[in-house]
Scaffold this motif. Sequence first.
Motif, PDB file in Angstrom:
ATOM      1  N   UNK A  99      48.514  48.699  34.913  1.00  0.00           N
ATOM      2  CA  UNK A  99      47.121  48.263  34.816  1.00  0.00           C
ATOM      3  C   UNK A  99      46.720  48.071  33.364  1.00  0.00           C
ATOM      4  N   UNK A 100      47.024  49.042  32.527  1.00  0.00           N
ATOM      5  CA  UNK A 100      46.664  48.948  31.105  1.00  0.00           C
ATOM      6  C   UNK A 100      47.369  47.773  30.437  1.00  0.00           C
ATOM      7  N   UNK A 101      48.604  47.510  30.808  1.00  0.00           N
ATOM      8  CA  UNK A 101      49.360  46.391  30.256  1.00  0.00           C
ATOM      9  C   UNK A 101      48.699  45.056  30.591  1.00  0.00           C
ATOM     10  N   UNK A 102      48.155  44.936  31.778  1.00  0.00           N
ATOM     11  CA  UNK A 102      47.579  43.672  32.240  1.00  0.00           C
ATOM     12  C   UNK A 102      46.074  43.560  31.989  1.00  0.00           C
ATOM     13  N   UNK A 103      45.441  44.622  31.599  1.00  0.00           N
ATOM     14  CA  UNK A 103      43.987  44.613  31.457  1.00  0.00           C
ATOM     15  C   UNK A 103      43.502  43.588  30.427  1.00  0.00           C
ATOM     16  N   UNK A 104      44.330  43.239  29.463  1.00  0.00           N
ATOM     17  CA  UNK A 104      43.901  42.282  28.436  1.00  0.00           C
ATOM     18  C   UNK A 104      43.673  40.880  29.005  1.00  0.00           C
ATOM     19  N   UNK A 105      44.260  40.569  30.150  1.00  0.00           N
ATOM     20  CA  UNK A 105      44.057  39.246  30.753  1.00  0.00           C
ATOM     21  C   UNK A 105      42.865  39.241  31.709  1.00  0.00           C
ATOM     22  N   UNK A 106      42.299  40.399  31.953  1.00  0.00           N
ATOM     23  CA  UNK A 106      41.195  40.527  32.903  1.00  0.00           C
ATOM     24  C   UNK A 106      40.168  41.509  32.349  1.00  0.00           C
ATOM     25  N   UNK A 107      39.332  41.012  31.466  1.00  0.00           N
ATOM     26  CA  UNK A 107      38.391  41.867  30.745  1.00  0.00           C
ATOM     27  C   UNK A 107      37.420  42.659  31.596  1.00  0.00           C
ATOM     28  N   UNK A 108      37.095  42.162  32.793  1.00  0.00           N
ATOM     29  CA  UNK A 108      36.143  42.891  33.639  1.00  0.00           C
ATOM     30  C   UNK A 108      36.829  43.867  34.586  1.00  0.00           C
ATOM     31  N   UNK A 109      38.143  43.924  34.582  1.00  0.00           N
ATOM     32  CA  UNK A 109      38.879  44.789  35.510  1.00  0.00           C
ATOM     33  C   UNK A 109      38.678  46.260  35.159  1.00  0.00           C
TER      34      UNK A 109
ATOM     35  N   UNK B 182      35.731  37.650  40.057  1.00  0.00           N
ATOM     36  CA  UNK B 182      36.674  36.781  40.763  1.00  0.00           C
ATOM     37  C   UNK B 182      37.807  36.247  39.892  1.00  0.00           C
ATOM     38  N   UNK B 183      37.497  35.584  38.792  1.00  0.00           N
ATOM     39  CA  UNK B 183      38.540  35.008  37.942  1.00  0.00           C
ATOM     40  C   UNK B 183      39.460  36.068  37.361  1.00  0.00           C
ATOM     41  N   UNK B 184      38.886  37.191  36.980  1.00  0.00           N
ATOM     42  CA  UNK B 184      39.692  38.283  36.436  1.00  0.00           C
ATOM     43  C   UNK B 184      40.536  38.946  37.512  1.00  0.00           C
ATOM     44  N   UNK B 185      40.046  38.961  38.744  1.00  0.00           N
ATOM     45  CA  UNK B 185      40.829  39.532  39.842  1.00  0.00           C
ATOM     46  C   UNK B 185      42.115  38.728  40.025  1.00  0.00           C
ATOM     47  N   UNK B 186      41.985  37.404  39.989  1.00  0.00           N
ATOM     48  CA  UNK B 186      43.154  36.529  40.124  1.00  0.00           C
ATOM     49  C   UNK B 186      44.122  36.759  38.965  1.00  0.00           C
ATOM     50  N   UNK B 187      43.591  36.813  37.745  1.00  0.00           N
ATOM     51  CA  UNK B 187      44.440  37.010  36.558  1.00  0.00           C
ATOM     52  C   UNK B 187      45.154  38.355  36.584  1.00  0.00           C
TER      53      UNK B 187
END
Length: 82
Positions: A35-45, A62-67
Motif C-alpha cells: 500500500x505504501x509503495x503504491x500510495x504515491x499514484x493515488x493521493x486520496x487513498x 474513483x480515479x485514485x481507486x483505479x490507479x
Amino acid sequence: MGSGRLTTLALALVIGATASCVTMTPLQERAWHAFKDCQHVAGTARLAQATPDGRLAFEAEDGDMVSMKQCLRDRWGYPFAN
C-alpha cells in the motif's frame, strides 16, 4: 514528584509498553508495504485495514481507486478484477 505526576508517568509507560507489543503477521507487513509503495499514484487513498491473511481494505476517490488497484496488481500481484 507528586502522586498525580507519578500516576501519569506510570500510565504513560503502560500505554507505551502495550502499544509496542502490537505485531503484524508477515502477510500484513507485505500488504502495508504494498500500500505504501503504491500510495504515491493515488493521493486520496487511505488504508482502512490490512488483514492477517494479507488482504487490503482501502478508500480512495474513483480515479485514485483505479490507479491504486492497478499499481497493487502490477507491482505486487494483488488479484483485482479488471
